[in-house]
Enzyme design. Structure first.
Site, PDB file in Angstrom:
ATOM      1  CE  LYS A  66      -3.974   1.998   2.489  1.00  0.00           C
ATOM      2  NZ  LYS A  66      -4.871   1.860   3.649  1.00  0.00           N
ATOM      3  CB  SER A 141      -8.212   3.672   2.631  1.00  0.00           C
ATOM      4  OG  SER A 141      -7.331   3.054   3.543  1.00  0.00           O
ATOM      5  CB  SER A 165      -8.418   0.998   5.581  1.00  0.00           C
ATOM      6  OG  SER A 165      -9.038   2.262   5.538  1.00  0.00           O
TER       7      SER A 165
END
EC number: 6.3.5.7
Lengths: 455, 93
Positions: A66, A141, A165
């Site tokens: 990420k 997210s 997330s």
């Protein structure tokens, strides 16, 4: 794709070929799941593997990271204009661990700007599309980290979870995602949004792969003072559990249909009972107040001086900082910083911030009481199927989509999203919550359930 | 109720320049969000707050020199620098 399948591929065609094929797939992809693809470096590592020089438990396996996790010399943007030119000069703890085990970092995954969002629509680099329906979101997210697993654009990935997330996109993309117990995985090198809530966690196509990645990233690191120092080892476990279905966590008709089927499957082996958590009524508001307050303090560091977006000309500090931040941050980030500043400001501290921390005590109490009786608690991960792009334009409506995931972060507990099949062609996830450091029980239960629900 | 003044004050605290149009948009959004936050008024006051979920107090280590960044590395992401230092904006107005 599972690690075992990948290893089979590598054995027959060689790592260089397998990675080239994956890079080609990424290039043609419509998902927008990567912000940066580490093409040259990945191919170099693959060659190294083929020469027998890459060793370790993740040797030759392509892993997506990420884009809020620091990678030395590789752009780490947090999906923000503010960090669009930022190249960290050090690796995050988890990235050091990946490299030490021979993993190939294939790219940096797209996400909501500074991890603030539930759909990746706040990304400066555009939304990540859902692999099962390109008109829908992959969830947020950590949307990129989830989509790449579902679409074979990586074999493993790392996400971060502040209020859901990891679990939300795992649910929307039909994969496994774990938010570990607070303190199990070092946050060193994770660009902070809300320190007291967030954890880095693994995402994968099956539990064995998820467990492997967790074994690698968990463990002691003195550079994160909230690190517990505990290691993780996956041990098969087969016992009858007492499972609590959380009454306050539901979903719409589509989700509940699939969830109820899963509950019936669970009942075949385990004892299932409903459990009520009255404090959850206040959890969403408390979560957002705490997250925004911490964000307002954390994101004060972006001033266009030491790193990140900067203006051509220096000005007076007031004008310079305010202008850099006006141009560098997107709307959702501004909203959260401003609301956080509001909640912490004179006259409101007791009414919002302190009150939210009191709710946190109530939430922890409810969980403690539940775990005296139950081994694990379950709920739908998300209250609905993946949203259409643009469906959650109103901020408060978007916040409310996190209602089932945020109480876990307030309490610092571990929670896993397990894919339990499809409704209307779209994936549905079931959330399993465990007591502190009970990841082994969660993963065993998740493996048992996931295998049954895929049939 | 959230006033435009509240929004400008908050933007000033947060050091984010906003336009008139943005101020009105944020005002409407903040009003809805803060109205939702007011659900916490129902929660009783007499509860101990939890700031941190782990029972950690101070974490100490030996005070020994460790590895650190070189000056060049530390400055590598800065746009404005001079003689091996960060160059910041004027602080005296």
């Amino acid at each position: 794709m599972r690690v075992t399948e990948w290893r089979g591929k590598v054995e027959t065609q060689g790592c260089y070929d397998a990675i080239s094929e994956m890079l080609e797939r990424i290039e043609k992809s419509k998902l927008n799941a990567y912000i940066t693809v580490c093409r040259d470096e990945a191919l170099k590592m693959a060659e190294k593997y083929d020469r027998g020089e890459l060793k370790g438990r993740l040797a030759g396996i392509p892993v997506a990271v990420k884009d809020n996790i620091s990678t030395k010399g590789i752009l780490t943007t947090c999906a923000s204009k503010m960090l669009s030119n930022y190249k960290p000069v050090f690796d995050a703890h988890v990235v050091e661990r990946l490299k030490a085990e021979g993993a190939i970092i294939i790219g940096k995954a797209n996400m909501d700007e500074f991890a603030m969002g539930t759909t990746t629509e706040t990304s400066y680099y555009g939304v990540v599309r859902n692999p099962y329906d390109l008109d829908r979101v992959a969830g947020g997210s950590s949307g990129g980290s989830a989509a790449v697993i579902a679409a074979d654009e990586a074999v493993l990935s790392l996400g971060s979870d502040t209020g859901g997330s990891i679990r939300c996109p795992a649910s929307f993309c039909g994969i496994y995602g774990l938010k570990p117990t607070y303190g199990l995985v070092s946050r060193y090198g994770l660009i902070p949004y809300a320190n007291s809530l967030e954890q880095i966690g693994p995402m994968a196509d099956c539990i064995d792969d998820l467990a492997l990645l967790l074994e690698v990233i968990a463990g002691k690191d003195r550079r994160d003072s909230t690190n517990s120092g505990k290691e993780f080892k996956f041990v098969p476990e087969d016992r009858k559990l007492k499972v609590g279905v959380i009454a306050e966590m539901g979903g719409n008709e589509d989700v509940m249909k699939r969830f109820s089927e899963a509950v019936e499957v669970i009942r075949e082996k385990h004892e299932v009972e409903e459990v009520s958590m009255p404090s959850f009524k206040y959890a969403l508001a408390a979560y957002y107040i705490i997250a925004m307050s911490e964000a307002s303090s954390n994101l004060a560091r972006y001033d266009g001086v030491r790193y990140g977006y900067a203006l051509e000309k220096l000005d007076s500090w007031r004008r310079y900082f305010s202008k850099v931040r006006a141009e560098g941050f997107g709307d959702e980030v501004k909203r959260r910083i401003m609301l956080g500043s509001y909640a912490l400001s004179a006259g409101y501290y007791g009414k919002y911030y302190l009150k939210a921390q009191k709710v946190r005590t109530l939430v922890i109490r409810d969980f403690k009481k539940a775990f005296e009786e139950f081994d694990v608690l379950i709920s739908p991960t998300m209250p609905s199927l993946p949203f259409k792009i643009g469906e959650l334009a109103d901020p408060l409506t978007m916040y409310k989509a996190d209602v089932n995931t945020v109480p876990i972060n307030l309490a610092g507990l571990p929670a896993l999203s397990v894919p339990i099949g499809f409704e209307k062609g779209l994936p549905v996830g079931l959330q399993v919550i465990g007591n502190y450091f009970s990841e082994n029980t969660l993963l065993n239960f998740g493996k048992w359930l996931g295998e049954r629900m895929q049939d | 109720m959230v006033s435009l003044e509240d929004v400008y004050h908050t933007a000033e605290l947060a050091k984010i320049e906003i336009t008139e149009g943005e101020a009105e948009k944020f005002r409407k959004e903040f009003e809805k969000i803060i109205d939702y936050f007011n659900i916490l008024d129902e929660v009783e006051e007499d509860i101990e707050p939890t700031f941190h979920v782990l029972p950690i107090t101070n974490v100490f280590r030996e005070d020994v020199e460790g590895e650190c960044l070189s000056q060049e590395e530390a400055l590598s992401n800065a746009k404005h620098k001079e003689d091996g230092h960060f160059k910041g904006p004027r602080v005296v107005e």
